[in-house]
Design a protein around this motif. Structure first.
Motif, PDB file in Angstrom:
ATOM      1  N   ARG A   1      52.033  44.285  39.583  1.00 50.62           N
ATOM      2  CA  ARG A   1      50.802  44.878  40.131  1.00 50.62           C
ATOM      3  C   ARG A   1      51.083  45.954  41.168  1.00 50.62           C
ATOM      4  O   ARG A   1      50.367  46.942  41.272  1.00 50.62           O
ATOM      5  CB  ARG A   1      49.934  43.785  40.764  1.00 50.62           C
ATOM      6  CG  ARG A   1      49.240  42.883  39.785  1.00 50.62           C
ATOM      7  CD  ARG A   1      48.069  42.154  40.437  1.00 50.62           C
ATOM      8  NE  ARG A   1      48.466  41.497  41.678  1.00 50.62           N
ATOM      9  CZ  ARG A   1      48.925  40.255  41.752  1.00 50.62           C
ATOM     10  NH1 ARG A   1      49.052  39.541  40.641  1.00 50.62           N
ATOM     11  NH2 ARG A   1      49.259  39.706  42.908  1.00 50.62           N
TER      12      ARG A   1
ATOM     13  N   TYR B   1      40.089  42.678  29.040  1.00 55.44           N
ATOM     14  CA  TYR B   1      39.258  42.849  30.227  1.00 55.44           C
ATOM     15  C   TYR B   1      37.950  42.097  29.994  1.00 55.44           C
ATOM     16  O   TYR B   1      37.215  42.361  29.032  1.00 55.44           O
ATOM     17  CB  TYR B   1      38.970  44.328  30.486  1.00 55.44           C
ATOM     18  CG  TYR B   1      38.124  44.573  31.716  1.00 55.44           C
ATOM     19  CD1 TYR B   1      38.629  44.351  32.986  1.00 55.44           C
ATOM     20  CD2 TYR B   1      36.805  45.019  31.593  1.00 55.44           C
ATOM     21  CE1 TYR B   1      37.859  44.574  34.121  1.00 55.44           C
ATOM     22  CE2 TYR B   1      36.026  45.253  32.716  1.00 55.44           C
ATOM     23  CZ  TYR B   1      36.560  45.023  33.977  1.00 55.44           C
ATOM     24  OH  TYR B   1      35.794  45.235  35.092  1.00 55.44           O
TER      25      TYR B   1
ATOM     26  N   ARG C   1      49.251  49.242  32.222  1.00 48.13           N
ATOM     27  CA  ARG C   1      48.225  48.230  31.976  1.00 48.13           C
ATOM     28  C   ARG C   1      46.826  48.752  32.279  1.00 48.13           C
ATOM     29  O   ARG C   1      45.882  47.969  32.287  1.00 48.13           O
ATOM     30  CB  ARG C   1      48.550  46.976  32.794  1.00 48.13           C
ATOM     31  CG  ARG C   1      49.786  46.251  32.242  1.00 48.13           C
ATOM     32  CD  ARG C   1      50.517  45.464  33.296  1.00 48.13           C
ATOM     33  NE  ARG C   1      51.651  44.754  32.724  1.00 48.13           N
ATOM     34  CZ  ARG C   1      52.843  45.300  32.482  1.00 48.13           C
ATOM     35  NH1 ARG C   1      53.065  46.580  32.774  1.00 48.13           N
ATOM     36  NH2 ARG C   1      53.826  44.577  31.961  1.00 48.13           N
ATOM     37  N   GLU C   2      46.703  50.044  32.559  1.00 44.48           N
ATOM     38  CA  GLU C   2      45.396  50.679  32.694  1.00 44.48           C
ATOM     39  C   GLU C   2      45.000  51.166  31.309  1.00 44.48           C
ATOM     40  O   GLU C   2      45.478  52.185  30.825  1.00 44.48           O
ATOM     41  CB  GLU C   2      45.462  51.811  33.715  1.00 44.48           C
ATOM     42  CG  GLU C   2      45.685  51.294  35.140  1.00 44.48           C
ATOM     43  CD  GLU C   2      45.876  52.411  36.152  1.00 44.48           C
ATOM     44  OE1 GLU C   2      45.929  53.596  35.731  1.00 44.48           O
ATOM     45  OE2 GLU C   2      45.993  52.107  37.355  1.00 44.48           O
TER      46      GLU C   2
ATOM     47  N   HIS D   1      46.350  42.098  25.894  1.00 46.44           N
ATOM     48  CA  HIS D   1      45.763  42.333  27.221  1.00 46.44           C
ATOM     49  C   HIS D   1      44.260  42.566  27.061  1.00 46.44           C
ATOM     50  O   HIS D   1      43.835  43.298  26.151  1.00 46.44           O
ATOM     51  CB  HIS D   1      46.414  43.559  27.884  1.00 46.44           C
ATOM     52  CG  HIS D   1      47.794  43.276  28.408  1.00 46.44           C
ATOM     53  ND1 HIS D   1      48.071  43.130  29.742  1.00 46.44           N
ATOM     54  CD2 HIS D   1      48.972  43.100  27.758  1.00 46.44           C
ATOM     55  CE1 HIS D   1      49.360  42.884  29.904  1.00 46.44           C
ATOM     56  NE2 HIS D   1      49.929  42.866  28.711  1.00 46.44           N
TER      57      HIS D   1
ATOM     58  N   ASP E   1      46.514  37.205  35.395  1.00 51.52           N
ATOM     59  CA  ASP E   1      46.951  38.485  35.960  1.00 51.52           C
ATOM     60  C   ASP E   1      48.468  38.556  35.882  1.00 51.52           C
ATOM     61  O   ASP E   1      49.154  37.564  35.603  1.00 51.52           O
ATOM     62  CB  ASP E   1      46.487  38.628  37.414  1.00 51.52           C
ATOM     63  CG  ASP E   1      46.398  40.090  37.853  1.00 51.52           C
ATOM     64  OD1 ASP E   1      46.882  40.970  37.110  1.00 51.52           O
ATOM     65  OD2 ASP E   1      45.842  40.342  38.941  1.00 51.52           O
ATOM     66  N   GLU E   2      48.987  39.757  36.140  1.00 53.12           N
ATOM     67  CA  GLU E   2      50.426  39.948  36.192  1.00 53.12           C
ATOM     68  C   GLU E   2      50.962  39.489  37.546  1.00 53.12           C
ATOM     69  O   GLU E   2      50.202  39.196  38.467  1.00 53.12           O
ATOM     70  CB  GLU E   2      50.774  41.431  35.967  1.00 53.12           C
ATOM     71  CG  GLU E   2      50.410  41.951  34.589  1.00 53.12           C
ATOM     72  CD  GLU E   2      51.422  41.532  33.530  1.00 53.12           C
ATOM     73  OE1 GLU E   2      52.238  40.625  33.798  1.00 53.12           O
ATOM     74  OE2 GLU E   2      51.387  42.107  32.420  1.00 53.12           O
TER      75      GLU E   2
ATOM     76  N   GLY F   1      45.276  43.236  33.751  1.00 56.38           N
ATOM     77  CA  GLY F   1      46.396  42.351  34.049  1.00 56.38           C
ATOM     78  C   GLY F   1      46.312  41.053  33.278  1.00 56.38           C
ATOM     79  O   GLY F   1      47.331  40.422  32.971  1.00 56.38           O
TER      80      GLY F   1
ATOM     81  N   TYR G   1      42.243  48.479  34.705  1.00 57.51           N
ATOM     82  CA  TYR G   1      43.477  47.694  34.779  1.00 57.51           C
ATOM     83  C   TYR G   1      43.251  46.358  34.071  1.00 57.51           C
ATOM     84  O   TYR G   1      42.304  45.634  34.370  1.00 57.51           O
ATOM     85  CB  TYR G   1      43.867  47.466  36.242  1.00 57.51           C
ATOM     86  CG  TYR G   1      44.968  46.449  36.437  1.00 57.51           C
ATOM     87  CD1 TYR G   1      46.274  46.743  36.066  1.00 57.51           C
ATOM     88  CD2 TYR G   1      44.692  45.194  36.985  1.00 57.51           C
ATOM     89  CE1 TYR G   1      47.298  45.811  36.241  1.00 57.51           C
ATOM     90  CE2 TYR G   1      45.702  44.260  37.161  1.00 57.51           C
ATOM     91  CZ  TYR G   1      46.994  44.572  36.793  1.00 57.51           C
ATOM     92  OH  TYR G   1      47.994  43.645  36.969  1.00 57.51           O
TER      93      TYR G   1
ATOM     94  N   ARG H   1      39.016  53.902  31.623  1.00 58.39           N
ATOM     95  CA  ARG H   1      40.184  53.013  31.646  1.00 58.39           C
ATOM     96  C   ARG H   1      40.004  52.004  32.774  1.00 58.39           C
ATOM     97  O   ARG H   1      39.424  52.336  33.817  1.00 58.39           O
ATOM     98  CB  ARG H   1      41.485  53.788  31.858  1.00 58.39           C
ATOM     99  CG  ARG H   1      41.725  54.895  30.848  1.00 58.39           C
ATOM    100  CD  ARG H   1      43.089  55.553  31.040  1.00 58.39           C
ATOM    101  NE  ARG H   1      44.160  54.781  30.457  1.00 58.39           N
ATOM    102  CZ  ARG H   1      44.531  54.840  29.176  1.00 58.39           C
ATOM    103  NH1 ARG H   1      43.877  55.621  28.339  1.00 58.39           N
ATOM    104  NH2 ARG H   1      45.547  54.119  28.726  1.00 58.39           N
TER     105      ARG H   1
ATOM    106  N   ARG I   1      51.920  49.259  36.641  1.00 61.51           N
ATOM    107  CA  ARG I   1      50.459  49.103  36.662  1.00 61.51           C
ATOM    108  C   ARG I   1      49.784  50.113  35.735  1.00 61.51           C
ATOM    109  O   ARG I   1      48.825  49.777  35.034  1.00 61.51           O
ATOM    110  CB  ARG I   1      49.948  49.264  38.100  1.00 61.51           C
ATOM    111  CG  ARG I   1      48.462  48.961  38.237  1.00 61.51           C
ATOM    112  CD  ARG I   1      47.973  49.116  39.661  1.00 61.51           C
ATOM    113  NE  ARG I   1      46.548  48.847  39.759  1.00 61.51           N
ATOM    114  CZ  ARG I   1      46.006  47.651  39.961  1.00 61.51           C
ATOM    115  NH1 ARG I   1      46.791  46.600  40.132  1.00 61.51           N
ATOM    116  NH2 ARG I   1      44.704  47.490  40.007  1.00 61.51           N
ATOM    117  N   ARG I   2      50.286  51.352  35.714  1.00 65.65           N
ATOM    118  CA  ARG I   2      49.682  52.378  34.857  1.00 65.65           C
ATOM    119  C   ARG I   2      49.730  51.975  33.382  1.00 65.65           C
ATOM    120  O   ARG I   2      48.818  52.290  32.615  1.00 65.65           O
ATOM    121  CB  ARG I   2      50.390  53.716  35.058  1.00 65.65           C
ATOM    122  CG  ARG I   2      49.893  54.500  36.272  1.00 65.65           C
ATOM    123  CD  ARG I   2      50.312  55.949  36.195  1.00 65.65           C
ATOM    124  NE  ARG I   2      51.758  56.096  36.128  1.00 65.65           N
ATOM    125  CZ  ARG I   2      52.557  56.168  37.182  1.00 65.65           C
ATOM    126  NH1 ARG I   2      52.034  56.091  38.409  1.00 65.65           N
ATOM    127  NH2 ARG I   2      53.855  56.313  37.036  1.00 65.65           N
TER     128      ARG I   2
END
Length: 566
Positions: free
Chosen positions: A497, A542, A506-507, A540, A491-492, A523, A521, A519, A503-504
């Motif tokens: 965060r 998910y 990374r969405e 990045h 994570d960041e 991180g 997040y 979308r 944060r946006r």
């Protein structure tokens, strides 16, 4: 100029007022110590005079930039032999803090300048030692090279600080080398720590210095892997742009063995300081300082030397003369700024060439060794086949060859070969990375990453593994594909965060069956390559293996903006 110069640049979280006060206080303390050995008039300094003794001049200049940034510059010139020692202290403060981690910059230069009338037979210039004022400032301020701590002695690392050290080593914003010392197998730790302090005594301000205690050394080597580890009392210099994902990068980060250190501590200390000094002396200045010019101090010299004339009774003539002097000074300043700009440009080119030479030499060493290893392996296997009576098989061509991709867009195309890794990001950003010279290396690294993600996801989906991807890389199953765990960030930081704007960014996009909004997040990220600043690639992702059965790569491109970036 060159390797004879000492240069250190670091930033602190001091307010402008505190930074300027600290600089003035430590400068005076430094001059007091020097006055014990040289004819420096401290009373003249306190009175604001420029001449502090025979052949000793101290100039001070203050600048206020448009927007409110402030700079204070002190320049000490001491005549000696066929030239002079020139010591500069620059403190640059921003207009106001943009975030709690405000950066106020300190820049110290010390070099010997040979004048035209110096001894023509003696072309060499003495090498500047670490100035006492540099050690003083490192002792009283929290000096940083981005996240790396700059201190006068190596900082002790215990197991609870291993993650901090890994962040330092893999930090793209790090400008200076990081020197890590390991505990000795036979020498008591406290005794070896004193030896390490001796062997690193020429490095304060030129590198961040750390020493691992025995438990931390074991944990550190497990995290970075055998290729990048340090043990047995050795000292390793990790250069900027460290890439833990590529074993080939390991040769660039040189090791000084405990055997050599014990044989001659003094020679080892000089050997260890050679490369950091060259990088610090010839490297690029941080962006906030690159706009500054020593011409500002030089123009202050012109003003101080042109202020000794007697006043004219004719006011018009006086004003005319003053206007003429100001015009000449402005022209001189422009010329000096142009020369300073050209000097910075040439130094940047030299720095790029030097770094490229180091990387090329390291890559050549690695490839030569790999060729030798492969040749020996093939020869051994052929001999075994011959000894087993299967000589006809010894020279048959390989049945299958695997070609690594050499372009990042090719990596995306070959994702079709994998059923559990899907790219959902912006292809244009991937093509943007192709403009960089390192793109082929990044492509091969990225392919190794996605293969490791595929094997991890497949193992999780089959119920054979129950951790996350970082755990997979920390303790990979036998024969499984994995990458160095130090490259994987689950994570960041809290700073990113909790910042809405960061944060946006990374969405990132995913299929609707993952999230109705399209979308999520992301991180979690992986450091793909080295390189300075924001150009270093990041991937990045998910992890939805326990949901849709896949891992989604939502971003592959230059380092996303972070709060700490100016």
């Amino acid at each position: 100029m060159g390797n004879g110069r000492y240069r250190t640049v670091f930033h602190t979280a001091l307010t402008p007022a505190d930074a300027f006060d600290t600089a003035r206080r430590e400068l005076r303390s430094w001059l007091v110590v020097k006055s014990r050995h040289k004819s420096i008039d401290i009373a003249a300094y306190d009175a604001g005079e420029t001449r502090l003794g025979d052949g000793i001049v101290l100039l001070h200049n203050a600048q206020a930039e448009e927007g409110g940034a402030q700079t204070r510059q002190w320049q000490l010139r001491e005549n000696r032999g066929g030239g002079y020692w020139l010591s500069s202290l620059v403190v640059h403060a921003p207009a106001k803090a943009k975030d709690p981690q405000q950066r106020t910059w300190f820049w110290i230069d010390v070099e010997y300048v040979r004048t035209a009338d110096g001894d023509a037979e003696d072309r060499s210039a003495p090498k500047a030692a670490i100035p006492r004022i540099a050690r003083q400032l490192l002792g009283v301020v929290d000096a940083r090279d981005h996240w790396a701590e700059l201190a006068a002695k190596p900082i002790l690392i215990r197991p609870d600080r291993i993650d901090d050290l890994l962040e330092v080593l893999t930090d793209d914003e790090r400008r200076l080398p990081t020197v890590v010392a390991s505990p000795h197998n036979r020498v008591p730790f406290d005794d070896w720590r004193k030896t390490i302090e001796g062997v690193t005594r020429f490095l304060p301000g030129l590198a961040s210095l750390y020493i691992l205690d025995p438990p931390a050394a074991h944990e550190f080597n497990r995290e970075v892997g055998a290729a990048f580890g340090v043990w047995g009392g050795a000292v390793r210099t990790y250069l900027p742009g460290l890439d833990l994902a590529l074993d080939e990068d390991a040769a660039r980060h040189r090791v000084l063995s405990s055997t050599r250190i014990e044989a001659d501590v003094d020679r080892s200390a000089r050997l260890l300081a050679g490369l950091p000094r060259r990088l610090a002396s010839g490297g690029r200045l941080p962006k906030p300082l690159s706009r500054l010019s020593r011409a500002a101090v030089a123009s202050a010299v012109s003003r101080s030397e042109s202020s000794d004339g007697t006043a004219s009774p004719d006011l018009d003539l006086l004003l005319e003369e003053r206007t003429k002097i100001l015009q000449e000074n402005n022209e001189l300043r422009e010329l000096l700024e142009l020369a300073d700009h050209e000097e910075r440009r040439l130094r940047a080119e030299i720095d790029d060439l030097q770094n490229g030479l180091l990387e090329t030499a390291a890559e050549l060493e690695v490839e030569n060794q790999k060729n030798v290893d492969l040749f020996n392996l093939v020869r051994t296997l052929r001999k075994r086949l011959e000894d087993a009576g299967r000589a006809e098989e010894a020279y048959l061509p390989a049945e299958e060859t695997t070609r690594l991709p050499t372009q990042l867009p090719e990596v995306l195309e070959r994702l079709e070969e994998l059923d559990r890794v899907e790219f959902t990001g912006d292809v244009d950003l991937v093509w943007k990375l192709e403009e960089k010279a390192q793109s082929s290396t990044w492509a091969q690294t990225t392919w190794r990453v996605v293969v490791a993600l595929q094997e991890y996801a497949d193992s999780v989906a089959r119920g054979k593994f129950h951790g996350d991807f970082r755990r997979w890389c920390l303790e990979p199953p036998s024969g499984a594909s994995a990458i160095p765990v130090g490259k994987v960030k689950p994570d960041e930081s809290d700073t990113v965060r909790k910042n809405a704007k960061m944060r946006r960014k990374r969405e990132l996009p995913v299929p609707r069956d993952v999230d109705n909004s399209g979308r999520v997040y992301m991180g979690a990220h992986i450091r793909i390559g080295g390189g300075a600043g924001m150009s270093a690639p990041r991937l990045h992702y998910y992890d939805d293996v326990r949901g849709t059965g896949k891992i989604y790569i939502g971003y592959l491109g230059p380092h996303l903006e972070v709060k700490s970036t100016n």
